[in-house]
Enzyme design. Structure first.
Site, PDB file in Angstrom:
ATOM      1  CB  THR A 108     -10.249   4.628  -1.086  1.00  0.00           C
ATOM      2  OG1 THR A 108      -9.724   4.979   0.192  1.00  0.00           O
ATOM      3  CG2 THR A 108      -9.548   3.385  -1.603  1.00  0.00           C
TER       4      THR A 108
ATOM      5  CE  LYS B 115      -6.557  13.813   0.174  1.00  0.00           C
ATOM      6  NZ  LYS B 115      -6.623  12.599  -0.627  1.00  0.00           N
ATOM      7  NE  ARG B 116      -3.864   9.856  10.012  1.00  0.00           N
ATOM      8  CZ  ARG B 116      -3.568   9.027  11.006  1.00  0.00           C
ATOM      9  NH1 ARG B 116      -4.421   8.083  11.349  1.00  0.00           N
ATOM     10  NH2 ARG B 116      -2.453   9.151  11.673  1.00  0.00           N
TER      11      ARG B 116
ATOM     12  CG  HIS C 140      -1.941  -1.028   1.266  1.00  0.00           C
ATOM     13  ND1 HIS C 140      -3.215  -0.852   0.770  1.00  0.00           N
ATOM     14  CD2 HIS C 140      -1.884  -2.292   1.725  1.00  0.00           C
ATOM     15  CE1 HIS C 140      -3.905  -1.970   0.952  1.00  0.00           C
ATOM     16  NE2 HIS C 140      -3.115  -2.870   1.528  1.00  0.00           N
TER      17      HIS C 140
ATOM     18  CE  LYS D 113     -14.239   5.603   0.794  1.00  0.00           C
ATOM     19  NZ  LYS D 113     -13.296   5.574   1.937  1.00  0.00           N
TER      20      LYS D 113
ATOM     21  CE  LYS E  32      -2.555  10.732   2.997  1.00  0.00           C
ATOM     22  NZ  LYS E  32      -3.235   9.825   2.047  1.00  0.00           N
TER      23      LYS E  32
HETATM   24  C1  26Y Z   1       4.042   0.568   9.745  1.00  0.00           C
HETATM   25  C2  26Y Z   1       2.817   1.189  10.237  1.00  0.00           C
HETATM   26  C3  26Y Z   1       2.809   1.803  11.566  1.00  0.00           C
HETATM   27  C4  26Y Z   1       1.791   1.627   9.252  1.00  0.00           C
HETATM   28  C5  26Y Z   1       0.456   1.617   9.600  1.00  0.00           C
HETATM   29  C6  26Y Z   1      -0.511   1.999   8.697  1.00  0.00           C
HETATM   30  C7  26Y Z   1       2.130   2.037   7.966  1.00  0.00           C
HETATM   31  C8  26Y Z   1       1.160   2.426   7.080  1.00  0.00           C
HETATM   32  C9  26Y Z   1      -0.172   2.402   7.433  1.00  0.00           C
HETATM   33  C10 26Y Z   1      -1.242   2.802   6.527  1.00  0.00           C
HETATM   34  C11 26Y Z   1      -1.107   2.936   5.229  1.00  0.00           C
HETATM   35  C12 26Y Z   1      -2.227   3.345   4.356  1.00  0.00           C
HETATM   36  O1  26Y Z   1      -3.340   3.595   4.819  1.00  0.00           O
HETATM   37  N1  26Y Z   1      -1.989   3.415   3.046  1.00  0.00           N
HETATM   38  C13 26Y Z   1      -3.031   3.810   2.109  1.00  0.00           C
HETATM   39  O2  26Y Z   1      -3.664   2.624   1.648  1.00  0.00           O
HETATM   40  C14 26Y Z   1      -4.791   2.938   0.841  1.00  0.00           C
HETATM   41  C15 26Y Z   1      -5.480   1.635   0.504  1.00  0.00           C
HETATM   42  O3  26Y Z   1      -4.730   0.904  -0.407  1.00  0.00           O
HETATM   43  C16 26Y Z   1      -4.364   3.711  -0.388  1.00  0.00           C
HETATM   44  O4  26Y Z   1      -5.538   4.078  -1.097  1.00  0.00           O
HETATM   45  C17 26Y Z   1      -3.579   4.949  -0.001  1.00  0.00           C
HETATM   46  O5  26Y Z   1      -3.074   5.588  -1.149  1.00  0.00           O
HETATM   47  C18 26Y Z   1      -2.440   4.575   0.933  1.00  0.00           C
HETATM   48  O6  26Y Z   1      -1.777   5.732   1.399  1.00  0.00           O
END
Ligand code: 26Y
Length: 811
Positions: A660, A552-553, A364, A664, A558
């Protein structure tokens, strides 16, 4: 005269009333008179859950009876949001329940708003998992989610009087969770620490025992996942940590009762809290414990289920497919091998082959700081046997690389799973799985030609792309009931399970009467959003203004900061040229920053400072409002998308894996302003270039500019507009009591600007001018909005899940 339909409905309403009252009386032991709103919410939830229960049991029995191939979606995050409205829609009981409650003197909308969000995720990755569960149930696929039952989900975000983010604990289980069922009979022991002991059996074979461990119990809690109007109810199984009984016992024997209880509490912290994607993603012991805890319990559960039907592991991959949601559960690879070898007596080759054919891995992110790595020291102490297995996988894999690329030691080191004292989880996930997928076409291309290039050269067939999707049941039918009704009236309701049917709306984009109704609904949704903004922030918003939204976060890539700079630019223009002919806009922001991500938090504070300045300046505030909505979460998102006009998707090209939220917005009829990044590329291809505002550097141009030595200072020198904005912020007027407060943000841009905000700024402002111009023709804007909806069918998570099912899981 009563028709058959209304007769059925009134019996249904009567039954609902009876059951709600009965739960108030017998489950809560309250009389109607003393029941609180919370009691009635709980009783309504149980009433609905009861209606899911038979279908749930029948679904499980059906899967068992048919001995189906199952898919397990392993994820550290499931960002579910609220369950009641979703259950009502999927059971087709929304109308009847509203009626039943009204007759009892309650309002369904208000009760639904009492439900705390199940915020067991951070953002996109967690929400994607929730959408996929919904689609698997709707498609009647035997899919099950596995994760952790965090006692505290993502923190609640408040803003202090200085506009700074303040984190508050999320206590979503405090009032009890009517949707979950504890399954104490599904409890497994999970081991940690200790050491590995080898011994030889009578035939002289070596066995490995993992001994002197400290153990924790994992107890299952199940949540039903109803499909849409189809009798399928799948399961989300979340594990809670419990101390083992021996723990208490030992304390009593030693007479140290208090110490024993303290130790017990300590073990139970494993499922206490969700980790935000902090600073570096660097090795936190508790996070590794969480990963292994849920993976180990899950694999024990999966194997137990598999072995009820058979005696050998021969067809394990034909009955079990396990999707790893990023590398967070990748420790499942050595853990499955350990279970097969040490507990079930299989040999290495067979165990590795079974594991590899069972797992698939979804990536991701391409951000280097988010690629998980563990120190071999911590990993080896916490999970000594798994570390040995990983080292052996690494050894054999290195040999494989050198066989294919003789003498290429540099390549071997780049691809290694264990390098120095680091364990690289992405490399482990690729080597130990049959398929690696990216989450949008562009993202997968970047995986193949840059971060996983070496792996792609070795195994081109292991890589595939599955563009993300969203469930239209929650994000359209539930979130936007009025637009949903209009669409159903026009083309029928098949779009609810076949989103591509929205194409049939295309001709209606040219139908003036249809557009008129569309605009009326939009105006209503917009007014509702304006009301919410005022309630949450105190900022009055003209309900006729364009709702320009970035939710978004908070993350530098971003580029919320670029949006804020644009707001400052608009402010300066309006202040200096009060008769400027631009449409009124409300620029809305929402999103949480990781608690230790100082830059992201400063950007929130800057946004609020700009909001205060703009909203207090009459020359500007007539046409521009800026607001930051606190505590952005699933339930708030459901209220924002329907009222939005403009979707801000402005990440530096190459950095947003998919996005995503972008989908939406498009599905709800907002137009996108965005870069060619993530799934924006595919949104543009689908809706057509005339119906989207694309600007900025493309992914390859970003890389080329970096390679050529990007000089942000030159951008500042070359753009008078940019200079004016940055100088204004540097002047300190946004924080008179602390004039240097925002200087680090500006200096970050001038001296480094890793996300190329300055390089894209002018193009962004010009694209916004095109938006202003397009907004001026409301008929044509509406035409474009209808076409966006009509052409968003591809972005259903039903389509994504079908692609996983055929191309990855081979269901
Ligand atoms: C390693 C850790 C603490 C960690 C925890 C959560 C690292 C990353 C994440 C979350 C990542 C995330 O949400 N990525 C997003 O995934 C979405 C679904 O595929 C994408 O649409 C988006 O672009 C991406 O930033």
């Amino acid at each position: 005269m009563q028709t058959l339909e209304s007769g059925r409905r009134s019996t249904r309403v009567e039954a609902l009333k009876r059951d709600i009252e009965s739960h108030v009386r017998y489950t809560l032991a309250r009389d109607n008179a003393s029941a609180t709103e919370r009691d009635v919410y709980m009783a309504t939830a149980w009433t609905l859950r009861d209606r899911l229960a038979d279908r749930w049991a029948a679904t499980n029995a059906r899967y068992e009876h048919r001995d189906v191939k199952r898919v397990y979606y392993l994820s550290l995050e499931f960002l579910i949001g609220r369950a009641l409205g979703n259950a009502l829609i999927n059971l087709g009981l929304d109308g009847a329940t509203a009626e039943a409650l009204e007759e009892l003197g309650y309002n369904l909308e208000e009760l639904m708003d009492r439900e705390p969000d199940a915020g067991l995720g951070n953002g996109g990755l967690g929400r994607l998992a929730a959408c996929y569960l919904d689609s698997m149930a709707t498609l009647e696929l035997p899919g099950m989610g596995y994760g952790i039952r965090y006692e505290h989900g993502i923190f609640r975000q408040a803003l202090d009087d200085q506009g700074r983010q303040v984190e508050k604990p999320d206590n979503w289980l405090m009032d009890g969770n009517p949707w979950e069922i504890a399954r104490p009979d599904r409890t497994y022991k999970v081991k940690f620490w200790g050491r590995v002991q080898a011994h030889h059996d009578e035939e002289g074979r070596v066995h490995f025992d993992w001994v002197d461990t400290s153990d924790v119990l994992a107890m299952a809690y199940d949540t039903p996942v109803p499909g849409y109007c189809n009798n399928t109810v799948n399961t989300l199984r979340l594990w809670a940590a419990k101390a083992t009984e021996e723990f208490d016992l030992e304390g009593f024997i030693r007479g140290n009762y208090i110490a024993a209880v303290e130790a017990k509490t300590q073990t139970e912290t494993i499922s206490k809290v969700l980790y935000p994607p902090d600073d570096t993603g660097a090795g936190k012991e508790l996070r590794l414990k969480q990963q292994y805890f849920f993976v180990s319990a899950t694999l024990q559960d999966i194997i137990a289920r598999y072995l009820t039907e058979r005696k050998t592991f021969d067809d394990f991959p034909d009955k079990v497919q396990i999707q790893l949601n990023d590398t967070h559960p990748a420790v499942a690879i050595p853990e499955l091998m350990r279970l097969l070898m040490d507990d079930h007596g299989l040999e290495w080759d067979e165990s590795f082959d079974l594991a590899r054919r069972t797992f698939a891995y979804t990536n991701h992110t391409v951000l280097p700081e988010a690629l998980e790595q563990w120190g071999t020291d911590l990993f080896g102490r916490l999970l000594p046997r798994q570390m040995e297995i990983v080292r052996e996988i690494d050894k054999r894999f290195r040999a494989r690389v050198l066989e294919k690329f003789p003498g290429d030691a540099a390549r071997e080191e780049r691809m290694a799973i264990v390098s120095g004292n680091r364990l690289r989880m992405a490399n482990l996930a690729i080597v130990g799985s049959h398929t690696t997928n990216g989450v949008a076409a562009l993202h997968t291309e970047i995986l193949k030609d840059s971060i996983f290039k070496d792996f792609h050269e070795l195994w081109p067939d292991r890589f595939t792309s599955v563009t993300n999707g969203i469930t239209q049941r929650r994000w359209m039918l539930k979130a936007n009931p009025r637009l949903s009704s209009l669409i159903t009236e026009a083309i029928g309701d098949e779009w609810v399970t076949q989103l591509e049917r929205l194409r049939e709306l295309e001709p209606l984009a040219d139908d003036a009467a249809f557009r008129e109704r569309w605009m009326q609904i939009k105006a209503g949704n917009r007014a509702r959003l304006a009301g919410i903004v005022t309630d949450l922030t105190g900022t009055p918003v003209d309900p006729a203004s364009m709702m320009d939204v970035q939710i978004k976060r908070m993350h530098e890539y971003k580029r919320q900061l670029m949006n804020v700079l644009r707001c400052v630019d608009s402010f300066l223009m309006l202040r200096d040229t009060p008769d400027l002919d631009v449409p009124a806009r409300a620029v809305l922001f929402g999103g949480k920053a990781a608690p230790t991500y100082w830059t992201a938090k400063l950007i929130i504070q800057l946004t609020n400072a700009v909001g205060r300045l703009v909203n207090a300046e009459p020359k500007a505030s007539r046409l521009l409002r800026v607001a930051f909505l606190p505590d952005y979460r699933v339930s708030l998102a459901e209220k924002i998308f329907p009222g939005s006009d403009l979707s801000e998707q402005i990440s530096t090209a190459g950095y947003e894996a998919s996005g995503t939220g972008n989908m939406k917005f498009a599905l709800n009829g907002a137009l996108t302003i965005g870069t060619l990044d993530g799934a924006n590329v595919e949104i543009a291809e689908n809706v057509g270039d005339e119906n989207i505002f694309i600007f900025g550097l493309k992914a390859d141009e970003v890389e080329a500019r970096k390679a050529a030595g990007y000089n942000p200072r030159a951008e500042y020198e070359a753009s008078p507009r940019l200079r004016r904005v940055l100088d204004f912020i540097l002047s300190g007027v946004l924080s008179p009591e602390n004039p240097g407060l925002y200087r680090p943000l500006v200096e970050g841009l001038l001296f480094s600007d890793p996300y190329m905000v300055l390089a894209d700024f002018d193009a962004y402002v010009e694209a916004q001018e095109q938006v202003d111009f397009a907004w001026g023709d409301q008929q044509d804007w509406t035409r474009k909005a209808i076409l966006n909806v009509a052409r968003s069918g591809f972005f259903s998570s039903d389509r994504s899940v079908k692609e996983y099912a055929t191309r990855i899981w081979h269901l």
